[in-house]
Design an enzyme around this catalytic site. Structure first.
Site, PDB file in Angstrom:
ATOM      1  CG  ASN A   9      -3.547   2.845  -1.141  1.00  0.00           C
ATOM      2  OD1 ASN A   9      -4.611   2.217  -2.429  1.00  0.00           O
ATOM      3  ND2 ASN A   9      -2.636   3.861  -0.972  1.00  0.00           N
ATOM      4  CE  LYS A  11       0.518   2.578  -2.784  1.00  0.00           C
ATOM      5  NZ  LYS A  11       1.884   3.351  -2.753  1.00  0.00           N
ATOM      6  CG  HIS A  97      -2.062   7.408  -2.279  1.00  0.00           C
ATOM      7  ND1 HIS A  97      -1.157   8.067  -3.132  1.00  0.00           N
ATOM      8  CD2 HIS A  97      -1.090   6.800  -1.497  1.00  0.00           C
ATOM      9  CE1 HIS A  97      -0.044   7.106  -2.969  1.00  0.00           C
ATOM     10  NE2 HIS A  97      -0.508   6.045  -1.266  1.00  0.00           N
ATOM     11  CD  GLU A  99       0.656   5.085  -5.389  1.00  0.00           C
ATOM     12  OE1 GLU A  99      -0.288   4.689  -5.646  1.00  0.00           O
ATOM     13  OE2 GLU A  99       2.063   4.870  -4.983  1.00  0.00           O
ATOM     14  CB  SER A 215       9.487   1.680   2.706  1.00  0.00           C
ATOM     15  OG  SER A 215       9.461   1.902   1.346  1.00  0.00           O
TER      16      SER A 215
HETATM   17  P1  13P Z   1       4.493   1.522   0.722  1.00  0.00           P
HETATM   18  O1  13P Z   1       3.435   0.908   1.249  1.00  0.00           O
HETATM   19  O2  13P Z   1       4.211   0.489  -0.422  1.00  0.00           O
HETATM   20  O3  13P Z   1       5.854   2.449   0.039  1.00  0.00           O
HETATM   21  O4  13P Z   1       3.004   2.356   0.268  1.00  0.00           O
HETATM   22  C1  13P Z   1       2.624   3.806   1.351  1.00  0.00           C
HETATM   23  C2  13P Z   1       1.489   4.152   0.258  1.00  0.00           C
HETATM   24  O5  13P Z   1       1.189   4.632  -0.660  1.00  0.00           O
HETATM   25  C3  13P Z   1      -0.123   3.799   1.171  1.00  0.00           C
HETATM   26  O6  13P Z   1      -1.140   4.517   0.041  1.00  0.00           O
END
Ligand code: 13P
Length: 252
Positions: A9, A11, A97, A99, A215
Site C-alpha cells: 500500500n 498510500k 483502511h 486512514e 510496521s
Molecule cells: P506501515 O507498514 O507503514 O505501518 O503501514 C501499514 C499499513 O497501513 C498498510 O496498509
C-alpha cells in the site's frame, strides 16, 4: 488451500518516475512464485496506468488500488469507481483502511458498499479492520474487530467471500514502528477466523487469507508470517523500498 499474499500500500507517496523505478526494481528482484503465493502493488490512482503496463502478463504480481467509490459513475468530482479501476486492469482493491475510516469519515456501511462494488466488478477486496490503541488498552479488541468484520462482510454469500482478503491492521502499529507481537497477531487472526467460521462454517473460514499490517519489515516478517493464521502482510512504509519489500516477499 488459502493463498499467501504480500500487498504493498503505497498510500500518498512517490511521483511517477519514482513509482516506475520501484516497480522495475521489484520485478528485477522478484523470484518466480507458484500459484499459492501472490504479490499485489497498490499505488496511487495516478500511477495505475503506468503500473498496469509494467505488471502486464505477470500472474503472480497483481495491480491493486487503495480505494473505490460506492457508486458506479456520475457527478462525483475527484472520485474513481470500481468499473473504472477494472477497466484499468486493477485486480485488488484495498477497502476500509483505518486512514480512510478516520480522515475521510468512511462508515461501516460505506465500506460494505465499496466491497460490493469491487466484487461486482470482478476484483478482489482487501478488507481492512483493526482497533485503536484505547480499545487495545481496554482489552476489548476482539469484540471491536469482530464487529467491523460483521458490519463490512456478513451481507456477502460464502461464494462472494472467496473474493475477499482480510487485512488486520491494529491502528497503533501503523507507521509507528510498534509492531504487534507475533502472539498478538496470531490471537487476533485466529479470532477473526473463528468469527468467520461461526457465520460461514469452518471450510469457508479456513480458505480465507488474513494478512497482518502495521510496521511490518524484513526483520519481523518471517516471525509474523510463521504464525498459523497469518497469511502474509499489507505493507506501508517498507513497501516503498524495493530491497525491503523484496525482503518481506522472501519471508512469505
Ligand atoms: P506501515 O507498514 O507503514 O505501518 O503501514 C501499514 C499499513 O497501513 C498498510 O496498509
Amino acid at each position: 488451500m488459502r493463498k499467501k499474499i504480500v500487498a504493498a500500500n503505497w498510500k500518498m507517496n512517490l511521483g511517477l518516475n519514482e513509482g516506475s523505478t520501484l516497480v522495475n526494481d521489484i520485478l528485477k528482484g522478484l523470484p518466480k512464485l507458484d500459484e499459492t503465493r501472490q504479490v499485489v502493488i497498490a499505488p496511487t490512482y495516478v500511477h495505475i496506468g503506468q503500473t498496469a503496463a509494467q505488471l502486464d502478463g505477470k500472474d503472480f504480481i497483481s495491480l491493486g488500488a487503495q480505494n473505490c467509490h460506492t457508486e458506479v459513475s456520475g457527478a462525483y468530482t475527484g472520485e474513481v469507481s470500481a468499473p473504472i479501476l477494472k477497466s484499468a486492469g486493477v485486480k485488488y482493491v484495498i477497502l476500509g483502511h483505518s486512514e480512510r475510516r478516520e480522515y475521510c469519515k468512511e462508515t461501516d456501511a460505506m465500506v460494505a458498499s465499496k466491497v460490493n462494488q469491487a466484487l461486482a466488478n470482478d476484483m478482489k477486496a482487501i478488507f481492512c479492520c483493526g482497533e485503536p490503541l484505547a480499545i487495545r488498552d481496554a482489552g476489548t479488541q476482539n469484540d471491536y474487530v469482530g464487529a467491523q468484520v460483521q458490519a463490512g462482510l456478513f451481507h456477502l454469500s460464502a461464494e462472494q467471500l472467496k473474493n475477499v482478503v482480510i487485512a488486520y491492521e491494529p491502528i497503533w502499529a501503523i507507521g509507528t514502528g510498534r509492531t504487534a507481537s507475533s502472539a498478538q497477531a496470531q490471537d487476533m487472526h485466529a479470532h477473526i477466523r473463528s468469527v468467520l467460521s461461526a457465520q460461514y462454517g469452518a471450510a469457508v473460514a479456513d480458505n480465507m487469507s488474513i494478512l497482518y499490517g502495521g510496521s511490518c519489515k524484513p526483520s519481523n516478517a518471517a516471525e509474523l508470517f510463521g504464525c498459523p493464521d497469518v497469511d502474509g502482510g499489507l505493507i506501508g512504509g517498507a513497501a516503498l523500498k524495493a530491497e525491503d519489500f523484496l525482503g518481506i516477499i522472501a519471508a512469505m
